[in-house]
Design a protein around this motif. Sequence first.
Motif, PDB file in Angstrom:
ATOM      1  N   PRO A 154       0.827  -1.202   0.000  1.00 40.81           N
ATOM      2  CA  PRO A 154       0.000   0.000   0.000  1.00 40.81           C
ATOM      3  C   PRO A 154       0.869   1.262   0.000  1.00 40.81           C
ATOM      4  N   ASP A 155       0.425   2.256  -0.746  1.00 35.47           N
ATOM      5  CA  ASP A 155       1.147   3.514  -0.842  1.00 35.47           C
ATOM      6  C   ASP A 155       0.514   4.496   0.144  1.00 35.47           C
ATOM      7  N   PRO A 156       1.272   4.946   1.130  1.00 35.84           N
ATOM      8  CA  PRO A 156       0.660   5.846   2.117  1.00 35.84           C
ATOM      9  C   PRO A 156       0.147   7.146   1.492  1.00 35.84           C
ATOM     10  N   LYS A 157       0.685   7.484   0.320  1.00 42.18           N
ATOM     11  CA  LYS A 157       0.185   8.706  -0.313  1.00 42.18           C
ATOM     12  C   LYS A 157      -1.117   8.457  -1.050  1.00 42.18           C
ATOM     13  N   GLY A 187      15.044  11.908  -1.835  1.00 42.75           N
ATOM     14  CA  GLY A 187      14.985  12.239  -3.258  1.00 42.75           C
ATOM     15  C   GLY A 187      14.834  13.721  -3.479  1.00 42.75           C
ATOM     16  N   GLN A 188      14.529  14.061  -4.725  1.00 46.15           N
ATOM     17  CA  GLN A 188      14.481  15.468  -5.107  1.00 46.15           C
ATOM     18  C   GLN A 188      13.467  16.257  -4.306  1.00 46.15           C
ATOM     19  N   MET A 189      12.320  15.629  -4.043  1.00 42.50           N
ATOM     20  CA  MET A 189      11.282  16.407  -3.328  1.00 42.50           C
ATOM     21  C   MET A 189      11.337  16.131  -1.846  1.00 42.50           C
ATOM     22  N   GLY A 190      12.433  15.547  -1.417  1.00 43.66           N
ATOM     23  CA  GLY A 190      12.542  15.274   0.012  1.00 43.66           C
ATOM     24  C   GLY A 190      11.835  14.009   0.437  1.00 43.66           C
ATOM     25  N   GLU A 191      11.353  13.246  -0.537  1.00 43.71           N
ATOM     26  CA  GLU A 191      10.672  12.005  -0.115  1.00 43.71           C
ATOM     27  C   GLU A 191      11.721  10.937   0.185  1.00 43.71           C
ATOM     28  N   PRO A 192      11.426  10.092   1.143  1.00 42.69           N
ATOM     29  CA  PRO A 192      12.420   9.103   1.540  1.00 42.69           C
ATOM     30  C   PRO A 192      12.609   8.033   0.471  1.00 42.69           C
ATOM     31  N   ALA A 241      21.102   0.674  -6.662  1.00 41.46           N
ATOM     32  CA  ALA A 241      19.695   0.821  -7.049  1.00 41.46           C
ATOM     33  C   ALA A 241      18.998   1.622  -5.971  1.00 41.46           C
ATOM     34  N   VAL A 242      17.910   2.222  -6.377  1.00 45.53           N
ATOM     35  CA  VAL A 242      17.170   3.044  -5.423  1.00 45.53           C
ATOM     36  C   VAL A 242      15.706   2.618  -5.431  1.00 45.53           C
ATOM     37  N   ILE A 243      15.173   2.393  -4.263  1.00 42.55           N
ATOM     38  CA  ILE A 243      13.740   2.083  -4.175  1.00 42.55           C
ATOM     39  C   ILE A 243      13.049   3.352  -3.731  1.00 42.55           C
ATOM     40  N   THR A 244      12.056   3.766  -4.484  1.00 44.30           N
ATOM     41  CA  THR A 244      11.377   5.004  -4.125  1.00 44.30           C
ATOM     42  C   THR A 244       9.897   4.805  -4.011  1.00 44.30           C
ATOM     43  N   GLY A 245       9.319   5.767  -3.357  1.00 42.54           N
ATOM     44  CA  GLY A 245       7.894   6.040  -3.553  1.00 42.54           C
ATOM     45  C   GLY A 245       6.909   5.504  -2.570  1.00 42.54           C
TER      46      GLY A 245
END
Lengths: 447, 349
Positions: A154-157, A187-192, A241-245
Amino acid sequence: MLIVVVALVCAVASAPSLRFPQLFTPFMGSYADTYRDKKLTLGLDLQGGLDMVFRVKSKNPDNVKNDLVKAMEILRNRIDLFGVANSSIQQQGNDQIRIQIPGIGEKDQRRIKDIIKTTDLLTFKLLRPGGVSTNVFALMGRKGEDDEVLQQVPDPKKPNQDLPWYLLKKEPEIGGDALRHARISFGQMGEPEISLEFNRKGAEKFAEITKRLVGKRLAIVLGQKVYMAPSIKEPITQGRAVITGKFDIEEAKKISAILKAGALPAPLQKLSEITVGPTLGHDSIRKGVNAALIGLILVLVFMLVWYKGSGIMADIALFLDMLMMVSLLLFFGATLTLPGIAGIILTIGMAVDANVIIFERIREELRLGKTVRASIDAGFDKAFVTIFDANITTLLTAIVLYIFGTGPVRGFAVTLSIGIAVSMFTALFVVKVLMDIFYGSSKTISI
Amino acid sequence: MADKESDKGKRPEGVLYDFIAKMNIGLTLSGIVIICCIIALSVKGLNYGIDFKGGSIFHYRFDGDISEDKIRNLLKNSPLKKELGEVVVQRVLSEVDLGIDLIGEKDKVEKADGDKGGKDRSTAKKKTSTFIIHTEASKEVSESEDVEPKLQALFQTIGKFQKLQRQFIGPTVGKTLQTNALWALIIAIIGILLYISVRFEFTYAVAAVVALVHDSLIVLGLFCLMEKEINIGIMAALLTIIGYSLNDSIVVLDRIRENNRLKGRMPFDARVNLSLNQSLSRTINTSVTTLLAVLSLLVLGGVVIYDFALAMTIGVVVGTYSSIFIVSPILVKWYYRDHPNAPRVNESI
């Protein structure tokens, strides 16, 4: 003299349970401190929660003991990092681990099961072509022997999102044991984000994989959930690698900590799993307590009606029984389960049995023409042997139940045993004392 | 000098029940019942729950009145069919169905997140249907996939639901449990035989053990006929019944032991009869108190503990019966086989 001793024992033994509403705190001083934090531990069937048993399947049977200890340590870390209280991880037998996590809600249950089960926490799996859909059954229809269908985390956003499912190749391309680092970054917008860095061998392998799979999508799977499935546009040779989002900072912290805690030394085979929802637990408690109260009242009334004055004494003894039982349960830190409540109810019925035996004996002695005093003494004396034999046998079966039983059955055995012991004490001593006080020098007896 | 009236342990009404003269009736009755139970058990077998057989159960409650068939068809026609294998869907009788709805359950609605407010006073008349879905053991061993979320996705097509419980027991665990249960029984019985032989006599021990085997068979037989599931809780109930039946038997044996000492000159069968009469009130009253407690559990304890409470209720009743009508006749018959020339009051023995 006996009176004083008995009274003291009862007071000391019952005090802890009287503290439930914490009324008597001022009087108890340091004694109270030991009990201050002791609450009655509720079993899984009353609280809801998760209970799993795993077998450690080491490749080399000689390693089982080491693997087991290591595995328990790692699991403890993972669970603690997940943030649950009251979890218990215990060794069972030679090669089994039992994990119990009470009071945990369903969403958390799911996540923690995922986190516990996998040897390879973090895996990269190949996404089958066109294998993303919110319709899980469409994917299941296409599932082959080598595939699996997993859901997205689940995406908290996007809390109301219909979570898509992914059709993946079961065998991972590369796993978490190839990682050197897992770090939180922003990341760029400050998201972890979580940055992964592979070790040398891992980096090489990763480069080979990404070269082979250009144009395809590689799903990043943590536990049993898909975090993302990016397309591979070009081979990744840097080993990063980067896991985002799909997480907030809390979750990111947890994930990286869990990855750091390490992979399990051997696969765990799930032997059993029991999850109880909180509803069932509340239901059971409510009903159990009701039944206990009504049962108690019925028995109290019966004793009163059948044995009149002496019946009242037996009833007082029964009250003390209940208080002392609860105290002992608190003292031993025993866990109360639904069968445990049944054990208490059974004890209510059986506790008065000793009193019945004694009273019937006293009645007989009276019929034989003995004085009140003599009848009481004779009654208690002669009944002692009977009570002893009868209760020992029930105690025997309770002990057998404890040895061979698990969880809830043990709870039952414990409450039954404590109940029998306590009721023997009150029947033989407390009631005797009461009867001595009230009928010791009287010519008549109400029985 | 104790006077003769009280010697006979006469009831206030002055009646001495002659159990021994009628003992064959009791034995025959029991014999018939036992044979029926044995037949039932051999033919039907016990309905072992997943505790012993392994497998999964999914215990879910749905809003509304859903039929078993609806759930069954849903599962049969779904892509999960292969995953689940052989599925048994069973509707769980609520308190209302079992006729033990004393607290007005049917008018209450449980909130899904466990309303901690305690008493739920909402009286919306919502009907719910609760089911237990059984699947076989072998189908849940897959390490990487968990069938439950998919099952829940399926349930969403029916309506709102609430998960009550889910159990998965692997096949090896089941076998271990079977072994353990058997050992527990064996050890308990041996322990009992030893203890009673020591405190009383070997023949008394045998009589007591026969009585409790009799009780266990009847409980199991009835459960078999009622097709009730045998799980670990029922095993615990069985062991408790054994302990309790023993309690009762010992009360009688104890009196016989005492009369052996005090009234050695009485013929054995009369002695036993006297003992039975004298212990009658003890036996019955102790059973009444236990029965009151157990009935309370049966009626108020809710569906989860219902089967357990039922086993206990049957056990207490049969246990009392067996203490009076099984233990003593066995003792008497055995005695007179060992001592064929001993004096007796009843010619028919």
